[in-house]
Design a protein around this motif. Structure first.
Motif, short mmCIF file in Angstrom:
data_model
loop_
_atom_site.label_atom_id
_atom_site.label_comp_id
_atom_site.label_asym_id
_atom_site.label_seq_id
_atom_site.Cartn_x
_atom_site.Cartn_y
_atom_site.Cartn_z
N PRO A 1 0.85 -1.19 0.00
CA PRO A 1 0.00 0.00 0.00
C PRO A 1 0.88 1.24 0.00
O PRO A 1 1.99 1.22 0.53
N SER A 2 0.38 2.30 -0.62
CA SER A 2 1.13 3.55 -0.60
C SER A 2 0.33 4.61 0.13
O SER A 2 -0.89 4.70 -0.02
N GLU B 1 4.75 1.88 1.03
CA GLU B 1 5.39 2.97 0.29
C GLU B 1 4.92 4.28 0.90
O GLU B 1 3.72 4.47 1.10
N VAL B 2 5.86 5.17 1.21
CA VAL B 2 5.54 6.38 1.95
C VAL B 2 5.97 7.62 1.17
O VAL B 2 7.09 7.66 0.65
N VAL C 1 -8.42 16.42 -4.46
CA VAL C 1 -9.21 15.25 -4.11
C VAL C 1 -9.53 14.49 -5.40
O VAL C 1 -9.97 15.08 -6.38
N PHE C 2 -9.27 13.20 -5.38
CA PHE C 2 -9.57 12.35 -6.53
C PHE C 2 -10.53 11.26 -6.13
O PHE C 2 -10.39 10.67 -5.05
N PRO C 3 -11.49 10.94 -6.99
CA PRO C 3 -12.42 9.86 -6.67
C PRO C 3 -11.68 8.54 -6.54
O PRO C 3 -10.69 8.32 -7.21
N GLY C 4 -12.17 7.71 -5.64
CA GLY C 4 -11.60 6.38 -5.49
C GLY C 4 -10.42 6.31 -4.54
O GLY C 4 -9.90 5.23 -4.27
N LYS C 5 -9.96 7.43 -4.03
CA LYS C 5 -8.86 7.42 -3.06
C LYS C 5 -9.44 7.44 -1.67
O LYS C 5 -10.51 7.99 -1.42
N ARG C 6 -8.71 6.86 -0.74
CA ARG C 6 -9.13 6.90 0.66
C ARG C 6 -8.46 8.11 1.30
O ARG C 6 -7.24 8.25 1.26
N ASP D 1 -2.58 5.08 -2.32
CA ASP D 1 -3.81 4.39 -1.92
C ASP D 1 -4.55 5.15 -0.82
O ASP D 1 -5.77 5.19 -0.79
N VAL D 2 -3.77 5.71 0.10
CA VAL D 2 -4.34 6.46 1.22
C VAL D 2 -3.68 7.83 1.24
O VAL D 2 -2.46 7.94 1.15
N VAL D 3 -4.49 8.88 1.34
CA VAL D 3 -3.98 10.25 1.43
C VAL D 3 -4.41 10.80 2.78
O VAL D 3 -5.59 10.84 3.10
N ILE D 4 -3.42 11.18 3.58
CA ILE D 4 -3.69 11.71 4.91
C ILE D 4 -3.39 13.20 4.90
O ILE D 4 -2.25 13.61 4.70
#
Length: 141
Positions: free
Chosen positions: A8-9, A37-38, A94-99, A81-84
Motif C-alpha cells: 500500500p502507498s 510505500e511512503v 481530491v480524486f475519486p476512489g482514493k481513501r 492508496d491512502v492520502v492523509i
C-alpha cells in the motif's frame, strides 16, 4: 498458493511539508519498513524541515535531518492508496476512489521541542493505528 499483496502507498500532506506530514512519513517508514510505500508533500512547501520536529524525532531514534519539504503533485495523490491530510484544507487535491483521512493536529510551526513532543506522540499513535488497519505488522521497536 498465496499471492503477495502489492505494497500500500500512503501520502501525508500538510501545507509546508515541514512538520506534521514529515513526522507522519517518518513514523510510517520507521514502523512499516519496506512493507509500505511512503510519501509526503506540502501545498506550499517551506524552505526546510522544522528544526524542532527534527529534534523531537531524533529523541525517539528517527533521523529526518536530510529530508527536505516537497511540493504536492497531482501524480503523488493519484499514485497513493491512502492520502492523509493534516491541515491543508481546500488546497489538497481530491480524486475519486482514493481513501482520505483528515488528521486534525496542532501545527508545530514556530513551536519548541516541548510543544512538538505531544504532536509527535499523537502522530505515532495514529500511524500505528493506520498500519493495523492496513494489516501491516510493525517493525519491532
Amino acid at each position: 498458493m498465496s499471492s503477495v499483496a502489492p505494497r500500500p502507498s500512503v501520502l501525508f500532506v500538510c501545507v509546508h511539508n515541514a512538520g506534521r506530514s514529515q513526522m507522519g512519513a517518518a513514523f510510517l517508514t520507521h514502523l512499516g519498513g519496506d512493507r509500505v510505500e511512503v510519501r509526503s508533500a506540502g501545498s506550499a512547501p517551506a524552505e526546510s524541515v522544522n528544526p524542532a520536529v527534527v529534534a523531537a524525532l531524533a529523541e525517539v531514534g528517527i533521523d529526518i535531518s536530510a529530508e527536505t519539504p516537497k511540493i504536492l503533485t497531482t501524480e503523488a495523490v493519484q499514485s497513493s492508496d491512502v492520502v492523509i491530510t493534516m491541515g491543508c484544507g481546500d488546497t489538497c487535491p481530491v480524486f475519486p476512489g482514493k481513501r482520505y483521512l483528515d488528521w486534525q493536529l496542532e501545527d508545530p510551526a514556530g513551536q519548541d521541542v516541548d510543544a512538538v513532543r505531544p504532536i509527535r506522540d499523537e502522530i505515532e499513535r495514529r500511524v500505528r493505528g493506520l498500519l493495523a488497519e492496513l494489516g501491516i505488522r510493525t517493525a519491532s521497536a
